[in-house]
Scaffold this motif. Structure first.
Motif, PDB file in Angstrom:
ATOM      1  N   MET A 271       0.832  -1.202   0.000  1.00 12.22           N
ATOM      2  CA  MET A 271       0.000   0.000   0.000  1.00 12.22           C
ATOM      3  C   MET A 271       0.867   1.254   0.000  1.00 12.22           C
ATOM      4  O   MET A 271       0.563   2.241  -0.666  1.00 12.22           O
ATOM      5  CB  MET A 271      -0.935  -0.004   1.213  1.00 12.22           C
ATOM      6  N   ALA A 272       1.971   1.208   0.762  1.00 12.01           N
ATOM      7  CA  ALA A 272       2.864   2.358   0.809  1.00 12.01           C
ATOM      8  C   ALA A 272       3.530   2.592  -0.540  1.00 12.01           C
ATOM      9  O   ALA A 272       3.879   3.724  -0.879  1.00 12.01           O
ATOM     10  CB  ALA A 272       3.933   2.154   1.881  1.00 12.01           C
ATOM     11  N   ALA A 273       3.702   1.522  -1.317  1.00  6.43           N
ATOM     12  CA  ALA A 273       4.306   1.637  -2.644  1.00  6.43           C
ATOM     13  C   ALA A 273       3.270   1.967  -3.712  1.00  6.43           C
ATOM     14  O   ALA A 273       3.610   2.097  -4.887  1.00  6.43           O
ATOM     15  CB  ALA A 273       5.016   0.337  -3.001  1.00  6.43           C
ATOM     16  N   GLY A 274       2.005   2.079  -3.307  1.00  5.13           N
ATOM     17  CA  GLY A 274       0.959   2.416  -4.270  1.00  5.13           C
ATOM     18  C   GLY A 274       0.443   1.218  -5.022  1.00  5.13           C
ATOM     19  O   GLY A 274       0.132   1.307  -6.205  1.00  5.13           O
ATOM     20  N   ILE A 275       0.331   0.074  -4.334  1.00  6.08           N
ATOM     21  CA  ILE A 275      -0.195  -1.145  -4.966  1.00  6.08           C
ATOM     22  C   ILE A 275      -1.405  -1.602  -4.168  1.00  6.08           C
ATOM     23  O   ILE A 275      -1.302  -1.861  -2.970  1.00  6.08           O
ATOM     24  CB  ILE A 275       0.864  -2.264  -5.001  1.00  6.08           C
ATOM     25  N   GLY A 335       7.093  16.107  -0.927  1.00  5.57           N
ATOM     26  CA  GLY A 335       6.765  14.682  -0.965  1.00  5.57           C
ATOM     27  C   GLY A 335       7.558  13.884   0.038  1.00  5.57           C
ATOM     28  O   GLY A 335       7.020  13.033   0.762  1.00  5.57           O
ATOM     29  N   ASN A 336       8.881  14.154   0.141  1.00 10.73           N
ATOM     30  CA  ASN A 336       9.744  13.399   1.058  1.00 10.73           C
ATOM     31  C   ASN A 336       9.374  13.639   2.514  1.00 10.73           C
ATOM     32  O   ASN A 336       9.302  12.701   3.316  1.00 10.73           O
ATOM     33  CB  ASN A 336      11.212  13.782   0.830  1.00 10.73           C
ATOM     34  N   VAL A 337       9.153  14.890   2.870  1.00  7.70           N
ATOM     35  CA  VAL A 337       8.786  15.209   4.257  1.00  7.70           C
ATOM     36  C   VAL A 337       7.448  14.576   4.612  1.00  7.70           C
ATOM     37  O   VAL A 337       7.272  14.018   5.706  1.00  7.70           O
ATOM     38  CB  VAL A 337       8.739  16.735   4.455  1.00  7.70           C
ATOM     39  N   GLY A 338       6.488  14.638   3.692  1.00  7.68           N
ATOM     40  CA  GLY A 338       5.180  14.037   3.950  1.00  7.68           C
ATOM     41  C   GLY A 338       5.258  12.539   4.171  1.00  7.68           C
ATOM     42  O   GLY A 338       4.635  12.002   5.081  1.00  7.68           O
ATOM     43  N   VAL A 339       6.058  11.866   3.338  1.00  8.23           N
ATOM     44  CA  VAL A 339       6.208  10.417   3.477  1.00  8.23           C
ATOM     45  C   VAL A 339       6.928  10.065   4.776  1.00  8.23           C
ATOM     46  O   VAL A 339       6.560   9.110   5.476  1.00  8.23           O
ATOM     47  CB  VAL A 339       6.970   9.845   2.264  1.00  8.23           C
ATOM     48  N   GLN A 340       7.969  10.840   5.131  1.00 11.39           N
ATOM     49  CA  GLN A 340       8.665  10.589   6.401  1.00 11.39           C
ATOM     50  C   GLN A 340       7.709  10.699   7.587  1.00 11.39           C
ATOM     51  O   GLN A 340       7.681   9.821   8.461  1.00 11.39           O
ATOM     52  CB  GLN A 340       9.811  11.588   6.574  1.00 11.39           C
ATOM     53  N   SER A 341       6.946  11.771   7.621  1.00 12.42           N
ATOM     54  CA  SER A 341       6.018  11.998   8.739  1.00 12.42           C
ATOM     55  C   SER A 341       4.959  10.902   8.813  1.00 12.42           C
ATOM     56  O   SER A 341       4.684  10.360   9.888  1.00 12.42           O
ATOM     57  CB  SER A 341       5.339  13.365   8.582  1.00 12.42           C
ATOM     58  N   SER A 342       4.363  10.576   7.669  1.00 15.84           N
ATOM     59  CA  SER A 342       3.303   9.564   7.664  1.00 15.84           C
ATOM     60  C   SER A 342       3.847   8.187   7.996  1.00 15.84           C
ATOM     61  O   SER A 342       3.189   7.400   8.681  1.00 15.84           O
ATOM     62  CB  SER A 342       2.593   9.536   6.306  1.00 15.84           C
ATOM     63  N   ALA A 343       5.065   7.883   7.545  1.00 15.58           N
ATOM     64  CA  ALA A 343       5.651   6.565   7.828  1.00 15.58           C
ATOM     65  C   ALA A 343       5.865   6.367   9.321  1.00 15.58           C
ATOM     66  O   ALA A 343       5.607   5.284   9.867  1.00 15.58           O
ATOM     67  CB  ALA A 343       6.976   6.411   7.076  1.00 15.58           C
ATOM     68  N   ILE A 344       6.343   7.421  10.009  1.00 17.28           N
ATOM     69  CA  ILE A 344       6.551   7.327  11.456  1.00 17.28           C
ATOM     70  C   ILE A 344       5.230   7.122  12.183  1.00 17.28           C
ATOM     71  O   ILE A 344       5.111   6.298  13.103  1.00 17.28           O
ATOM     72  CB  ILE A 344       7.253   8.599  11.974  1.00 17.28           C
ATOM     73  N   ILE A 345       4.202   7.862  11.770  1.00 18.95           N
ATOM     74  CA  ILE A 345       2.894   7.736  12.420  1.00 18.95           C
ATOM     75  C   ILE A 345       2.282   6.365  12.159  1.00 18.95           C
ATOM     76  O   ILE A 345       1.740   5.727  13.071  1.00 18.95           O
ATOM     77  CB  ILE A 345       1.940   8.848  11.933  1.00 18.95           C
ATOM     78  N   VAL A 346       2.362   5.890  10.908  1.00 20.20           N
ATOM     79  CA  VAL A 346       1.792   4.579  10.569  1.00 20.20           C
ATOM     80  C   VAL A 346       2.488   3.475  11.360  1.00 20.20           C
ATOM     81  O   VAL A 346       1.843   2.557  11.886  1.00 20.20           O
ATOM     82  CB  VAL A 346       1.908   4.312   9.051  1.00 20.20           C
ATOM     83  N   GLN A 347       3.809   3.569  11.462  1.00 18.07           N
ATOM     84  CA  GLN A 347       4.554   2.575  12.241  1.00 18.07           C
ATOM     85  C   GLN A 347       4.144   2.629  13.709  1.00 18.07           C
ATOM     86  O   GLN A 347       3.967   1.590  14.362  1.00 18.07           O
ATOM     87  CB  GLN A 347       6.055   2.837  12.112  1.00 18.07           C
ATOM     88  N   GLY A 348       3.976   3.838  14.240  1.00 19.67           N
ATOM     89  CA  GLY A 348       3.552   3.979  15.630  1.00 19.67           C
ATOM     90  C   GLY A 348       2.162   3.437  15.874  1.00 19.67           C
ATOM     91  O   GLY A 348       1.899   2.801  16.901  1.00 19.67           O
ATOM     92  N   LEU A 349       1.254   3.668  14.928  1.00 25.04           N
ATOM     93  CA  LEU A 349      -0.104   3.123  15.052  1.00 25.04           C
ATOM     94  C   LEU A 349      -0.089   1.604  15.010  1.00 25.04           C
ATOM     95  O   LEU A 349      -0.827   0.941  15.751  1.00 25.04           O
ATOM     96  CB  LEU A 349      -0.985   3.674  13.929  1.00 25.04           C
TER      97      LEU A 349
END
Length: 456
Positions: A271-275, A335-349
């Motif tokens: 999903m993170a890769a857009g699949i 794009g990079n900052v958005g992905v970094q922020s969302s990745a940390i939150i998704v991992q935390g969730l």
């Protein structure tokens, strides 16, 4: 050398694969069995995954059901489906009769509904048949679909001596005894015991006197991801499963949870890769296209949006052409900052580590993004100033970069938290969705701020 050491060092080589294929082609069953007997069933499954369907079925039918039943549980999902299609209902029934109920139900669940009934009807052990049927009735992704019926259960009214006699027969049906579960006469879970508890207790003691009543358990309808979190949090090897009346129904072991975590990680990564959808590299071109095209189309729409925004700032380009050349940099940083922020939150969730309110998370991310943005903007300011000799332009681009990074960080934090609150998988936020939205918003913000500062 121990069996464990041999298994750790197992490596599927071309020479081994060629040897297996040669024995199959020559129908040299004796040598083939001798060769495969040296390996763990998981290693044999790895070999079968590399053989063609006809060869894999040949090996399955050659080896005894006690071995092949375990092999089936380790086969790649697509290969398992193909192998099962080439086995009769009776042959599949013979395989699942050798397995624990949870593994047996998993294999039968891979079959079409009509074949499921045909296989179940061929199972001779009536108790095993009834338990498998029960597990198949639970919704997928619930604790009930994951649990095994095999466990060691004792009653609180038994004495320690009587308990020791009775659990011997039960233990024969359980691959590994993690805990002994204690129930009352209504079959409700009271607590648990360890083998150590029984060994050190006096023979005449009642089980009710030595039971540990503080026992973790999950409801049969609980989502498997929640079960995984409970077992990870309390470092459990197994956990009992109960219904709404706390009646003991089965248990879930850590090996099943590891499979759940692996599947969830693979799904989130895709999903993170857009699949979208559950696909792998061996699927057909059409299936892969269906999985990839939706997000690629979103990227195309985003690109068109960025084009329309840039087209609206043509006058700005005429006066300050240098702004145009920094557009890819601004879009990439957003794009990079958005992905970094969302990745940390998704991992935390996923790890249940995200605590506190959304507002506190947003404030923290805003401060973090501001700090990173200022540091990067200072470097960019001097770069533009030195190379272009235009201080005002350098200032406009640098200020725009700070603003874009802050907004991208806020979006990357807010979107997965919002999706999670709405019961939507937040992993969707780490892919092209965040990248595309931040690209568009970043470009818009960039030109608007630059235009304001430069007075265009």
């Amino acid at each position: 050398m121990s069996e464990e050491a041999e298994n750790i060092q197992f490596q599927l080589t071309d020479e081994l694969l060629e040897q297996v294929e040669r024995f199959i082609k020559e129908e040299n069953d004796k040598e083939l069995k001798t060769l495969l007997d040296e390996f763990h069933y998981a290693d044999i499954a790895e070999i079968l995954d590399e053989l063609n369907l006809e060869q894999a079925v040949y090996v399955i039918k050659l080896l005894d059901s006690e071995t092949t039943s375990d092999i089936l549980t380790e086969l790649d999902e697509d290969n398992l489906e193909k192998v099962l299609k080439n086995l009769s209902a009776k042959e599949i029934a013979e395989e699942v009769e050798e397995l624990d109920t949870d593994d047996a139900a998993d294999i039968i669940a891979e079959l079409p509904e009509a074949r499921q009934q045909a296989v179940i009807s061929q199972i001779e052990d009536e108790e095993h048949k009834a338990e498998i049927t029960e597990l198949l009735a639970y919704d997928e992704d619930t604790a009930g679909s994951l649990m095994a019926k095999e466990l060691v259960k004792v009653y609180e009214t038994w004495t320690v001596a009587g308990c020791m006699r009775r659990i011997r027969g039960q233990a024969k049906e359980v691959t590994r005894v993690h805990s002994i579960y204690v129930v009352n006469k209504e079959e409700k879970l009271i607590g648990r015991l360890s083998l150590k508890d029984l060994i050190v207790a006096k023979s005449e003691q009642k089980i009710a006197d030595i039971v540990k009543v503080n026992v973790d358990y999950v409801n049969v309808e609980e989502d498997v991801e929640e079960v995984a979190k409970v077992m990870a949090k309390y470092d459990l090897e197994a956990i009992p499963v109960v219904d709404e009346n706390k009646t003991l129904l089965g248990r879930i072991t850590i090996d099943d949870i590891v499979d759940v975590l692996k599947e969830e990680a693979e799904k989130d990564y895709q999903m993170a890769a857009g699949i979208t959808g559950d696909v792998d590299s061996d699927d057909s071109i059409l299936e892969l296209t269906r999985a990839r095209l939706p997000w690629l189309f979103l990227g195309l729409v985003g690109g068109i949006g960025a084009f329309l925004i840039m087209e609206g700032f043509q006058d700005t380009f005429k006066t300050y052409a240098v702004l145009f050349f920094f557009t890819p940099l601004i879009a990439a940083m957003a794009g990079n900052v958005g992905v970094q922020s969302s990745a940390i939150i998704v991992q935390g969730l996923a790890n249940d580590d995200v605590k506190g309110s959304i507002n506190s998370r947003l404030i923290k991310e805003m401060l973090l993004a501001a700090l990173n943005g200022v540091i990067l903007a200072i470097f960019l300011f001097f770069f533009v100033w030195v190379t272009k000799g235009e201080m005002n332009t350098a200032f406009a681009i640098s200020v725009s970069l700070v603003a874009v990074i802050i907004v991208a960080g806020l979006i990357g934090t807010f979107v997965p938290l919002f999706l999670n609150k709405r019961g939507i998988d937040p992993a969707i936020a780490t892919g092209p969705f965040i990248t595309t939205s931040n690209d568009i918003l970043g470009i818009l913000l960039y030109f608007w701020i630059a235009k304001m500062i430069l007075g265009i």
